[in-house]
Write an enzyme that holds these catalytic residues in place. Structure first.
Site, mmCIF file in Angstrom:
data_model
loop_
_atom_site.group_PDB
_atom_site.id
_atom_site.type_symbol
_atom_site.label_atom_id
_atom_site.label_comp_id
_atom_site.label_asym_id
_atom_site.label_seq_id
_atom_site.Cartn_x
_atom_site.Cartn_y
_atom_site.Cartn_z
ATOM 1 N N ALA A 1 23.604 1.262 134.261
ATOM 2 C CA ALA A 1 24.939 1.953 134.400
ATOM 3 C C ALA A 1 25.935 1.011 135.228
ATOM 4 C CB ALA A 1 24.809 3.109 135.530
ATOM 5 N N ALA B 1 29.277 -1.711 133.935
ATOM 6 C CA ALA B 1 30.312 -1.445 133.538
ATOM 7 C C ALA B 1 30.251 -1.414 131.818
ATOM 8 C CB ALA B 1 31.313 -2.562 133.489
ATOM 9 N N PHE B 2 29.451 -2.225 131.362
ATOM 10 C CA PHE B 2 29.306 -2.174 129.811
ATOM 11 C C PHE B 2 28.272 -1.089 129.319
ATOM 12 C CE2 PHE B 2 27.469 -3.800 125.795
ATOM 13 C CZ PHE B 2 28.661 -4.258 125.070
ATOM 14 N N SER C 1 33.711 -8.044 123.005
ATOM 15 C CA SER C 1 33.931 -6.749 123.469
ATOM 16 C C SER C 1 34.247 -6.885 125.202
ATOM 17 C CB SER C 1 32.756 -5.738 123.447
ATOM 18 O OG SER C 1 31.351 -6.059 123.582
ATOM 19 N N LYS D 1 27.677 -18.731 124.035
ATOM 20 C CA LYS D 1 29.353 -18.716 124.148
ATOM 21 C C LYS D 1 29.489 -18.391 125.632
ATOM 22 C CE LYS D 1 29.321 -13.958 125.097
ATOM 23 N NZ LYS D 1 30.264 -13.395 126.238
ATOM 24 N N SER E 1 36.710 -12.141 131.202
ATOM 25 C CA SER E 1 35.588 -12.521 131.113
ATOM 26 C C SER E 1 34.791 -13.019 132.423
ATOM 27 C CB SER E 1 35.462 -13.772 130.093
ATOM 28 O OG SER E 1 34.283 -14.593 130.103
ATOM 29 N N ARG E 2 33.698 -12.537 133.026
ATOM 30 C CA ARG E 2 33.403 -12.940 134.379
ATOM 31 C C ARG E 2 32.977 -14.329 134.227
ATOM 32 N NH1 ARG E 2 28.803 -8.300 134.594
ATOM 33 N NH2 ARG E 2 28.913 -8.874 132.361
ATOM 34 N N ASN E 3 32.446 -14.942 133.112
ATOM 35 C CA ASN E 3 31.995 -16.353 132.708
ATOM 36 C C ASN E 3 33.430 -17.297 132.921
ATOM 37 O OD1 ASN E 3 28.900 -16.190 132.003
ATOM 38 N ND2 ASN E 3 30.064 -14.602 130.963
ATOM 39 N N GLU F 1 26.115 -14.535 133.348
ATOM 40 C CA GLU F 1 24.949 -14.618 132.634
ATOM 41 C C GLU F 1 24.998 -16.242 132.184
ATOM 42 O OE1 GLU F 1 22.613 -12.707 132.307
ATOM 43 O OE2 GLU F 1 22.943 -10.569 131.597
#
Length: 321
Positions: A7, A9-10, A133, A186, A249-251, A271
């Site tokens: 549960a 965000a995605f 996305s 990526k 983007s967190r990355n 990730e």
């Protein structure tokens, strides 16, 4: 019935989009925090997606014993916790169709997500959902296109019909290897691009890293048996472009914090950090030339600073493109 485990965000955004599509479609969303899930069920809101109202038909739960016994199950938990989830709930998940939504390579084993699933639950049917996305876009109903890969065309087409929504357009594929590698690798390049921009190296440097990083992705994908065209699609080039160019983007944000010499919130899942290290190990074992992955690993492990990393890349021998 569609079940979603995770549960964050995605996972929540997928649940919102899929439940919003039709009253006839029932979506069940699981999270490990009982208090948080009870609050979501009661308030129809979540801090993960500010301003988004959870559809009335969406059920939020924390008890795996209530997992519906039919329909596909989407796994939207972080890559590095996937094995633990599958192991803990093996009885409920065995023999089911499991759609992997996390992107990465397991650090401890160097395995892709579907390979981890095959080890833990060999009787399950694996699929992967990946592509360019952001959770906020999906939850707001904005148009998004993703790749849905499964081992057979029939499985992919069935899931495509079950999971597509008005704003979520799914393209089917039978190349799970390529789809997973595109989504995983990526993130490593996004860290590099973020570091370049954070350090003030400019847009040209980002374009070079994105392009040469894409070449690294293709190199590893080919070595591991992926179809070349998969990396040119949504799960490869499409996701790479989005992740390397947006503050959502967190990355990318993680890389930018490295470039600026700032601390990054340890509570935010990145990730690409673990995937960079796992990918570097796999590349070394296979003799693959992946210099950007190597310097990102050095940045993540704090063995390199951005200036040294860039010097290492710029001092490599000149070669044909």
């Amino acid at each position: 019935m569609i079940s979603i485990l995770g549960a964050g965000a995605f996972g929540t955004a997928l649940a919102v989009s899929m439940q919003r599509e039709s009253d006839a479609r029932t979506v069940w969303l699981w999270g490990r925090n009982a208090d948080a899930m009870a609050q979501m069920q009661a308030s129809r809101e979540t801090p993960r997606l500010p301003g988004v109202t959870l559809p009335d038909g969406l059920t939020c739960a924390s008890e795996m014993s209530a997992l519906p016994d039919h329909g596909p199950i989407l796994l939207a938990t972080p890559m590095q916790t996937l094995r633990a989830l599958l192991t803990t709930h093996a009885d409920q998940l065995s023999h089911r169709t499991l759609v992997i939504c996390c992107k990465g390579i397991e650090l401890s084993s160097g395995l892709r997500a579907s390979q981890v699933l095959a080890e833990v639950l060999p009787d399950a049917t694996p699929a992967t959902l990946t592509g360019p996305s952001f959770a906020a876009d999906i939850a707001r109903g904005l148009p998004t296109a993703l790749t849905l890969a499964c081992g057979t065309a029939a499985c992919a087409e069935t899931l495509q019909t079950q999971l597509s929504t008005h704003n979520l357009r799914l393209y089917s594929s039978t190349d799970i290897i390529g789809a997973e590698l595109g989504g995983a690798l990526k993130n490593v390049i996004a860290i590099a691009c973020g570091a370049a921009i954070g350090a003030g190296l400019g847009e040209s440097a980002r374009a070079a890293l994105l392009t040469r990083g894409y070449a690294e992705m293709q190199r590893m994908a080919a070595a591991l048996g992926a179809e070349p065209e998969t990396l040119a699609g949504l799960s490869g080039f499409g996701d790479l472009t989005l992740t390397c160019t947006s503050e959502q983007s967190r990355n990318y944000r993680f890389g930018a914090s490295i470039g600026r010499g700032e601390a990054f919130d340890p509570a935010v899942t990145v990730e690409g950090a673990a995937t960079a290290r796992a990918t570097h190990d796999v590349a070394t074992q296979r003799g693959l030339d992946m210099p950007i992955t190597a310097v990102v690993t050095g940045l993540v492990e704090a063995r390199l600073d951005v200036a040294t990393a860039m010097d290492m890349l710029l001092s490599r021998p000149l070669k044909k493109e």
